[in-house]
Design a protein around this motif. Structure first.
Motif, PDB file in Angstrom:
ATOM      1  N   SER A 155       0.828  -1.197   0.000  1.00 50.83           N
ATOM      2  CA  SER A 155       0.000   0.000   0.000  1.00 50.83           C
ATOM      3  C   SER A 155       0.861   1.245   0.000  1.00 50.83           C
ATOM      4  O   SER A 155       1.991   1.222   0.486  1.00 50.83           O
ATOM      5  CB  SER A 155      -0.894   0.018   1.242  1.00 50.83           C
ATOM      6  N   TRP A 156       0.319   2.328  -0.524  1.00 50.44           N
ATOM      7  CA  TRP A 156       1.012   3.603  -0.555  1.00 50.44           C
ATOM      8  C   TRP A 156      -0.018   4.700  -0.772  1.00 50.44           C
ATOM      9  O   TRP A 156      -1.163   4.432  -1.116  1.00 50.44           O
ATOM     10  CB  TRP A 156       2.072   3.637  -1.660  1.00 50.44           C
ATOM     11  N   GLU A 157       0.423   5.932  -0.549  1.00 47.95           N
ATOM     12  CA  GLU A 157      -0.440   7.087  -0.789  1.00 47.95           C
ATOM     13  C   GLU A 157       0.169   7.918  -1.905  1.00 47.95           C
ATOM     14  O   GLU A 157       1.392   8.004  -2.022  1.00 47.95           O
ATOM     15  CB  GLU A 157      -0.588   7.924   0.487  1.00 47.95           C
ATOM     16  N   ARG A 215      -5.154   6.407  -1.201  1.00 50.52           N
ATOM     17  CA  ARG A 215      -4.421   5.344  -0.523  1.00 50.52           C
ATOM     18  C   ARG A 215      -4.686   4.106  -1.370  1.00 50.52           C
ATOM     19  O   ARG A 215      -5.819   3.645  -1.486  1.00 50.52           O
ATOM     20  CB  ARG A 215      -4.921   5.137   0.909  1.00 50.52           C
ATOM     21  N   THR A 251      -3.799   0.123  -2.765  1.00 52.60           N
ATOM     22  CA  THR A 251      -3.294  -1.194  -2.383  1.00 52.60           C
ATOM     23  C   THR A 251      -3.283  -2.070  -3.624  1.00 52.60           C
ATOM     24  O   THR A 251      -4.297  -2.180  -4.319  1.00 52.60           O
ATOM     25  CB  THR A 251      -4.188  -1.847  -1.306  1.00 52.60           C
TER      26      THR A 251
END
Length: 185
Positions: free
Chosen positions: A85-87, A98, A100
């Motif tokens: 996951s990352w933003e 956000r 995933t």
């Protein structure tokens, strides 16, 4: 399982994905061809045409000639991750997400890439407002402390003079010295 049951199960799966309040798309791990896009993803990224079979980064990263800058498919394959996951801020629709990436078994039994994109724009903007508000409070607190420090120094000088001259007057028996000290006060 017979074909009718498979289609029913597949439609239930599609219905569930379409009911989510996060954008979802499914693509082929090797070719990046889109297999499915849910309603929220279509809405967020203004997808009006049929994009099934199109390359995902052509649709969701306009102008990109390669995988998205945050595409983790290769990492998921190379390092056997279940998900990551990352933003990110998305320039095309000016929203924060956000994301995933994960692999799932699709309706037909094939392993596919599934991306979930949760719109966190309001959270990020609120967080930024809170950070700005804290900076303003910190500046105001410092200004108040500086002001009170200056006031203390400005008040201490005359008060100390009054106290000192009063002590001189009180401790002296010389009437002229006492009178002079009291005049200064």
């Amino acid at each position: 399982m017979n074909k009718i049951a498979e289609r029913g199960l597949g439609q239930n799966y599609i219905n569930i994905l379409n009911s989510l309040d996060v954008g979802v798309f499914v693509s082929d791990v090797e070719t990046c061809e889109i297999i499915f896009v849910n309603n929220k993803m279509k809405e967020d990224f203004n997808v009006t045409a049929n994009v099934i079979g199109k390359i995902c980064f052509d649709i969701f990263e306009s102008g990109s000639k390669r995988n998205c800058k945050y595409c983790y498919v290769e990492k998921l394959v190379d390092e056997n991750f279940l998900s990551c996951s990352w933003e990110e801020y998305h320039d095309d629709n000016e929203k924060y997400y956000r994301n995933t990436d994960s692999f799932i078994e699709w309706i037909d039994g094939k392993m596919v890439h599934l991306r979930q994109c949760k719109d966190i724009t309001s959270e990020v903007l609120l967080k930024n407002e809170l950070v700005d508000a804290k900076k303003n409070v910190d500046r105001a607190t410092k200004a108040r402390s500086d002001f009170l420090g200056r006031m203390k120094r400005n008040l201490n000088v005359p008060i100390n003079s009054i106290i000192g001259l009063s002590r001189i007057a009180a401790s002296s028996n010389d009437f002229i010295k006492v009178k002079k000290s009291l005049k200064r006060i």
